[in-house]
Design a protein around this motif. Structure first.
Motif, PDB file in Angstrom:
ATOM      1  N   GLU A 124       9.823   6.435  -2.226  1.00 30.96           N
ATOM      2  CA  GLU A 124       8.530   7.028  -1.892  1.00 30.96           C
ATOM      3  C   GLU A 124       7.614   6.008  -1.225  1.00 30.96           C
ATOM      4  O   GLU A 124       7.788   4.801  -1.418  1.00 30.96           O
ATOM      5  N   PRO A 125       6.635   6.502  -0.478  1.00 30.81           N
ATOM      6  CA  PRO A 125       5.674   5.589   0.141  1.00 30.81           C
ATOM      7  C   PRO A 125       4.771   4.952  -0.918  1.00 30.81           C
ATOM      8  O   PRO A 125       4.588   5.508  -2.001  1.00 30.81           O
ATOM      9  N   GLN A 126       4.213   3.806  -0.589  1.00 30.64           N
ATOM     10  CA  GLN A 126       3.308   3.113  -1.508  1.00 30.64           C
ATOM     11  C   GLN A 126       2.049   3.929  -1.775  1.00 30.64           C
ATOM     12  O   GLN A 126       1.573   3.996  -2.893  1.00 30.64           O
ATOM     13  N   ASP A 127       1.503   4.521  -0.724  1.00 31.91           N
ATOM     14  CA  ASP A 127       0.249   5.271  -0.841  1.00 31.91           C
ATOM     15  C   ASP A 127       0.070   6.148   0.400  1.00 31.91           C
ATOM     16  O   ASP A 127       0.875   6.097   1.325  1.00 31.91           O
ATOM     17  N   GLU A 128      -0.987   6.926   0.394  1.00 33.17           N
ATOM     18  CA  GLU A 128      -1.257   7.863   1.486  1.00 33.17           C
ATOM     19  C   GLU A 128      -1.442   7.150   2.821  1.00 33.17           C
ATOM     20  O   GLU A 128      -0.918   7.588   3.849  1.00 33.17           O
ATOM     21  N   LEU A 165       5.948  17.058  10.313  1.00 30.89           N
ATOM     22  CA  LEU A 165       5.761  15.907   9.437  1.00 30.89           C
ATOM     23  C   LEU A 165       4.337  15.636   8.946  1.00 30.89           C
ATOM     24  O   LEU A 165       4.173  15.262   7.782  1.00 30.89           O
ATOM     25  N   PRO A 166       3.309  15.757   9.783  1.00 30.15           N
ATOM     26  CA  PRO A 166       1.993  15.252   9.388  1.00 30.15           C
ATOM     27  C   PRO A 166       1.375  15.863   8.130  1.00 30.15           C
ATOM     28  O   PRO A 166       0.558  15.217   7.488  1.00 30.15           O
ATOM     29  N   ASP A 167       1.760  17.061   7.743  1.00 31.96           N
ATOM     30  CA  ASP A 167       1.148  17.672   6.556  1.00 31.96           C
ATOM     31  C   ASP A 167       1.898  17.324   5.268  1.00 31.96           C
ATOM     32  O   ASP A 167       1.516  17.787   4.193  1.00 31.96           O
ATOM     33  N   ILE A 168       2.929  16.509   5.331  1.00 28.46           N
ATOM     34  CA  ILE A 168       3.715  16.166   4.146  1.00 28.46           C
ATOM     35  C   ILE A 168       2.944  15.141   3.316  1.00 28.46           C
ATOM     36  O   ILE A 168       2.628  14.051   3.797  1.00 28.46           O
ATOM     37  N   SER A 169       2.678  15.483   2.078  1.00 26.87           N
ATOM     38  CA  SER A 169       1.938  14.587   1.185  1.00 26.87           C
ATOM     39  C   SER A 169       2.831  13.453   0.697  1.00 26.87           C
ATOM     40  O   SER A 169       4.064  13.512   0.800  1.00 26.87           O
ATOM     41  N   VAL A 170       2.209  12.431   0.133  1.00 28.62           N
ATOM     42  CA  VAL A 170       2.952  11.318  -0.460  1.00 28.62           C
ATOM     43  C   VAL A 170       3.884  11.836  -1.553  1.00 28.62           C
ATOM     44  O   VAL A 170       5.043  11.424  -1.645  1.00 28.62           O
ATOM     45  N   GLU A 171       3.385  12.753  -2.360  1.00 31.77           N
ATOM     46  CA  GLU A 171       4.195  13.298  -3.458  1.00 31.77           C
ATOM     47  C   GLU A 171       5.425  14.032  -2.923  1.00 31.77           C
ATOM     48  O   GLU A 171       6.531  13.851  -3.437  1.00 31.77           O
ATOM     49  N   LEU A 172       5.225  14.859  -1.906  1.00 31.55           N
ATOM     50  CA  LEU A 172       6.344  15.589  -1.313  1.00 31.55           C
ATOM     51  C   LEU A 172       7.311  14.624  -0.623  1.00 31.55           C
ATOM     52  O   LEU A 172       8.528  14.774  -0.737  1.00 31.55           O
TER      53      LEU A 172
END
Length: 165
Positions: free
Chosen positions: A86-90, A29-36
């Motif tokens: 999607e998440p709000q931000d990083e 999980l930790p390397d998954i970007s907001v976009e992904l």
């Protein structure tokens, strides 16, 4: 703590962290970007973000029971799925992942230290071990969906490799 309790606790720990059956969940999980995390796939009903939030919802629900408290049961299972894709931000996404993984750490600590056959005051007929097993299997099920989505998007394996290949 009995030998049987300790042995089963060790098996639960392996299931909770994802040992042997699949990639450890903390590596997936930790390397998954907001976009992904928020990417919508036409053949999947949920995004990675929604899957992680759903997993966290039920994990916390069960951990609350294990703590001897009575969590609010949702009126409908759909309440455990976020509407936003999607998440709000990083920073928010990072906090979501950290909170989810902290819940796994909490479950691992319980598996190592609790009397696993103790029943739960607000969950008749259920034991600590039963809910920890449920956390492990629920997370494993949805982790498979996350890995599949990552494969669809060409974002697999994570840094450090993934298995099964």
């Amino acid at each position: 703590m009995s030998d049987a309790n300790q042995s089963f606790g060790q098996a639960l720990v392996k299931s909770l962290v994802g040992e042997r059956g699949h990639l450890p969940i903390a590596r997936a999980l930790p390397d998954i970007s907001v976009e992904l995390a928020g990417r919508v796939h036409e053949h999947m009903p949920y995004t990675i973000y929604q899957l992680v939030k759903h997993m966290h919802y039920w994990q916390q629900f069960m951990l609350t029971h294990i703590e001897g408290k009575k969590p609010q049961l949702p009126a409908n299972v759909m309440e455990s799925w976020p509407e936003e894709t999607e998440p709000q931000d990083e920073a928010t996404w990072t906090a979501d992942i950290q909170a989810f993984l902290a819940g796994i750490d909490q479950a691992v600590t319980i598996a190592k230290t609790a009397q696993l056959d103790n029943t739960l005051p607000y969950f008749p007929g259920e034991t600590i071990a039963g809910l920890l097993r449920n956390i492990a299997s629920h997370n494993s099920y949805h982790l498979g969906e996350i890995v599949l989505l990552r494969r669809f998007y060409g974002a697999w394996p994570p840094p450090g490799g993934g298995y099964p290949a």
